[in-house]
Design a protein around this motif. Structure first.
Motif, PDB file in Angstrom:
ATOM      1  N   ARG A 328       0.833  -1.211   0.000  1.00 32.73           N
ATOM      2  CA  ARG A 328       0.000   0.000   0.000  1.00 32.73           C
ATOM      3  C   ARG A 328       0.864   1.257   0.000  1.00 32.73           C
ATOM      4  O   ARG A 328       0.590   2.228  -0.693  1.00 32.73           O
ATOM      5  N   ASP A 329       1.924   1.228   0.783  1.00 31.14           N
ATOM      6  CA  ASP A 329       2.832   2.379   0.803  1.00 31.14           C
ATOM      7  C   ASP A 329       3.423   2.623  -0.585  1.00 31.14           C
ATOM      8  O   ASP A 329       3.560   3.769  -1.038  1.00 31.14           O
ATOM      9  N   SER A 330       3.727   1.559  -1.215  1.00 30.36           N
ATOM     10  CA  SER A 330       4.282   1.680  -2.560  1.00 30.36           C
ATOM     11  C   SER A 330       3.251   2.283  -3.514  1.00 30.36           C
ATOM     12  O   SER A 330       3.570   3.152  -4.347  1.00 30.36           O
ATOM     13  N   LEU A 331       2.022   1.810  -3.389  1.00 27.03           N
ATOM     14  CA  LEU A 331       0.946   2.344  -4.247  1.00 27.03           C
ATOM     15  C   LEU A 331       0.708   3.839  -3.976  1.00 27.03           C
ATOM     16  O   LEU A 331       0.447   4.630  -4.904  1.00 27.03           O
ATOM     17  N   LEU A 332       0.774   4.204  -2.705  1.00 27.84           N
ATOM     18  CA  LEU A 332       0.555   5.619  -2.335  1.00 27.84           C
ATOM     19  C   LEU A 332       1.629   6.503  -2.966  1.00 27.84           C
ATOM     20  O   LEU A 332       1.349   7.618  -3.440  1.00 27.84           O
ATOM     21  N   LYS A 333       2.820   6.009  -2.955  1.00 26.58           N
ATOM     22  CA  LYS A 333       3.917   6.776  -3.570  1.00 26.58           C
ATOM     23  C   LYS A 333       3.670   6.934  -5.067  1.00 26.58           C
ATOM     24  O   LYS A 333       3.869   8.002  -5.650  1.00 26.58           O
ATOM     25  N   ARG A 334       3.246   5.855  -5.675  1.00 16.94           N
ATOM     26  CA  ARG A 334       2.985   5.897  -7.120  1.00 16.94           C
ATOM     27  C   ARG A 334       1.805   6.825  -7.426  1.00 16.94           C
ATOM     28  O   ARG A 334       1.774   7.518  -8.442  1.00 16.94           O
ATOM     29  N   LEU A 335       0.820   6.791  -6.485  1.00 21.22           N
ATOM     30  CA  LEU A 335      -0.349   7.660  -6.676  1.00 21.22           C
ATOM     31  C   LEU A 335       0.058   9.130  -6.623  1.00 21.22           C
ATOM     32  O   LEU A 335      -0.416   9.957  -7.409  1.00 21.22           O
ATOM     33  N   ALA A 336       0.974   9.432  -5.679  1.00 21.14           N
ATOM     34  CA  ALA A 336       1.433  10.821  -5.551  1.00 21.14           C
ATOM     35  C   ALA A 336       2.179  11.273  -6.799  1.00 21.14           C
ATOM     36  O   ALA A 336       2.173  12.459  -7.165  1.00 21.14           O
ATOM     37  N   ALA A 337       2.792  10.304  -7.452  1.00 20.65           N
ATOM     38  CA  ALA A 337       3.596  10.660  -8.641  1.00 20.65           C
ATOM     39  C   ALA A 337       2.847  10.420  -9.939  1.00 20.65           C
ATOM     40  O   ALA A 337       3.427  10.502 -11.025  1.00 20.65           O
ATOM     41  N   ALA A 338       1.528  10.091  -9.849  1.00 21.89           N
ATOM     42  CA  ALA A 338       0.762   9.777 -11.082  1.00 21.89           C
ATOM     43  C   ALA A 338       0.603  11.016 -11.939  1.00 21.89           C
ATOM     44  O   ALA A 338       0.344  12.112 -11.430  1.00 21.89           O
TER      45      ALA A 338
END
Lengths: 453, 177
Positions: A328-338
């Motif tokens: 989830r942390d990884s996804l959140l990071k990716r979401l911030a950089a989407a």
């Protein structure tokens, strides 16, 4: 060929020729020294002439033979010119063979059969030694069983509560909420907040993946440190009917004293017979003390405890939770950089699924923790005559009924040993008998052949 | 000699011992003579006689009076012991010979002597089985029923065999004469 007695008698059905019968009678008379008919005088003469050629026993040998007979025919002292057949001559094996040959078969049969029986019975008893002897459920018997749950929790795409299901326990807990409370109202949840940041998730993951001291010990060390064991107990008390409700009430007090609570209770009966059934939840750390106090409330009929090691599924569930959090942390990071809306939407969908998984994993971990931290106790209080009463009126817990039960078990085991021994010995005895008959027939034929050579 | 012991081996040991003692005394010489005629060797006959009485003594409690007479039982044991000795003698190629017979001096020749010598020569023509019958009947003095027990046939068959053997002896003697 030597005929059996019955066949010999059957063959004598036809009467003997009169002349021959008369000759036999005349011979017998002549041999007795009696007068015979003049017609049979030649037979008498023949008998006399043949008798004259009879080899008489020597005086020396007859004296030795008489002395030996008077002494009761002792072994090893047999008179005779030849010493080669003396029991004292020859090897030990030869002496044994001669001794056995002179011993009646009936006398050999008993010790041989006794030895064979002893060997077979010893073999049967040794092989069944683990099963011989029963257990008695009456009295203050304590039975414990420990079960190690070895089924690992396998993460899957649609995983939901699988940690609890694969743990192998029959108990079920609530799932689906984000709290670590296993859903037992009125009971304070263990102080475990879980990881909420990626750093924590990572450190948790690292903590589980890399125990201190390096990889030495590995998973085994982890399991040992995080050991979780769920326990349960069953306790049956006996008391007079009027006291049953009071004892049930006291049991509830004991439960509350040890920070537990009564899940369910039922009291029924009359002044002559009563029964109470209570289902208690007691913190595992207080279980032993609680059981002891509950046992003091009345006479204990039966007591049993069980334990189930759920460390492995707990560790697996916690690892899975940590993994989901890291993801989830990884996804959140990716979401911030989407950059694009599509990418953002896709990541949000994945996050949604992942959050559900995290919730389920949390519930599993919580449930496993609760199973280890809370023990179920099944308490039954009954008066004499109610179900659960073994009818044992002996204050020491062992009476005539128990004696009869134990005696029955002993007889059952003894009967089983005899049956199995017979199943082994009877065919062997039959084979031995057939072999003995064959040997005897062979020896008889060999002897008769000697006369024809 | 012909006193047949019909008392069974009693349950009381003293009576069994007494019965066996009577049997021994009445049959000792007859057993030796019978065995001697079978094995045709003095030393072997003594051995076999002793073995026969030893075996009979050890098995005295197993005697069943319903199956026959005491003497028949004893001679059956003696017969087996003698046949075993004959088999041993054949296996080991032992020399079993008759001792040389005392030949009568010419001065002592009488009709009886001549007749007996003729009979002796006729005996030599008999088979081992026939010689055994002669030994049982004439040397040991067994009754026909007892002979039947020993050789394992019916009484009638035993009587017929004895009769045929006697006829054979008579024919041989007549031919020699």
């Amino acid at each position: 060929m030597k005929l059996p007695d019955a066949l010999r008698r059957k063959q004598d059905g036809d009467p003997l020729d009169e002349r021959i019968a008369a000759e036999m009678d005349a011979l017998d008379s002549a041999l007795r020294g009696e007068q015979v008919d003049p017609e049979m005088r030649s037979l008498a003469t023949l008998a006399s002439d043949l008798r004259a050629d009879r080899e008489e026993i020597g005086s020396d040998f007859s004296a030795r033979l008489d002395a030996w007979a008077a002494a009761g025919f002792p072994r090893g002292d047999r008179p005779g010119a030849s010493r080669s057949t003396q029991p004292s001559a020859g090897s030990a094996l030869e002496r044994l063979r001669l001794r056995l040959a002179s011993t009646p078969q009936r006398r050999l049969l008993a010790p041989v059969m006794a030895g064979a029986c002893a060997v077979v019975i010893a073999g049967v008893v040794a092989s069944r030694s683990g099963e011989i002897g029963g257990t008695s459920d009456s009295g203050n018997s304590i039975q414990g069983q420990t079960q190690i749950d070895t089924q690992p929790v396998a993460p899957s795409a649609t995983d939901s509560g699988s940690g609890a299901e694969s743990a192998g326990s029959a108990r079920s807990g609530s799932a689906g909420n984000d709290s670590l409370n296993g859903g037992l109202p009125g009971f304070a949840a263990p102080n475990s907040k879980g990881a909420t940041s990626s750093r924590d998730a990572a450190s948790n993951a690292e903590h589980f993946l890399k125990p201190p001291g390096g990889n030495r010990g590995g998973n085994l060390d982890k399991i040992r440190r995080n050991r979780k064991v769920e326990r349960d107990a069953q306790l049956a008390l006996k008391a007079d009917a009027p006291e049953v409700p009071d004892i049930a009430s006291k049991a509830a007090d004991v439960t509350e004293r040890y920070k537990g609570h009564v899940l369910s209770s039922q009291v029924s009966g009359s002044s002559t017979s009563a029964q109470a059934t209570l289902d208690l939840a007691i913190p595992t750390k207080n279980l032993d003390a609680a059981i002891s106090d509950l046992s003091d409330l009345a006479e204990v009929s039966t007591r049993s405890e069980g334990s189930n090691d759920i460390t492995r599924p707990f560790v697996s569930a916690r690892d899975k939770l940590a993994g989901y959090r890291a993801e989830r942390d990884s996804l959140l990071k990716r979401l911030a950089a989407a950059d694009t809306d599509e990418e953002t939407q896709a990541l949000k969908s994945s996050l949604k699924v992942l959050n559900q998984r995290i919730a389920d994993a949390k519930a599993s971990v919580s449930q496993l923790k609760n199973r280890a931290s809370i023990s179920r106790v099944s308490l039954t209080i009954s008066s004499a005559g109610m179900i659960g009463d073994t009818g044992n009126s002996n204050e020491d817990g062992w009476g005539i009924g128990d004696a009869l039960h134990d005696a029955g078990q002993v007889l059952t085991v003894a009967g089983g040993v005899i049956l199995i021994s017979s199943a082994v010995l009877l065919p062997l005895a039959l084979i031995a008998l057939l072999a003995a008959l064959a040997i005897r027939a062979s020896r008889t034929r060999a002897r008769e052949r000697t006369l024809d050579e | 000699m012909l006193d047949v012991i019909t008392a069974p081996a009693a349950a009381i040991p003293d009576e069994a011992e007494a019965a066996f003692e009577r049997l021994y005394r009445s049959s000792r010489d007859d057993v030796f003579t019978y065995v001697r005629s079978l094995v045709r060797n003095q030393a072997a006959a003594e051995d076999v006689t002793a073995i026969a009485f030893e075996r009979a003594y050890r098995r005295r409690s197993s005697f069943d009076p319903k199956r026959g007479s005491h003497r028949g039982w004893l001679f059956g044991i003696a017969r087996n012991a003698a046949l075993d000795e004959l088999r041993r003698g054949k296996r080991h190629a032992a020399l079993l010979t008759d001792p040389p017979s005392d030949a009568a001096s010419p001065e002592e020749e009488t009709e009886t002597t001549l007749r007996r010598e003729t009979l002796r020569a006729a005996m030599a023509t008999l088979s081992t089985r026939e010689r055994e019958l002669v030994a049982l009947k004439f040397f040991a003095g067994l009754r026909t029923a007892e002979i039947a027990e020993v050789i394992g046939t019916g009484e009638r068959a035993a009587a017929m065999r004895v009769h045929r053997t006697i006829e054979k002896l008579r024919s041989a003697c007549d031919e020699a004469a």
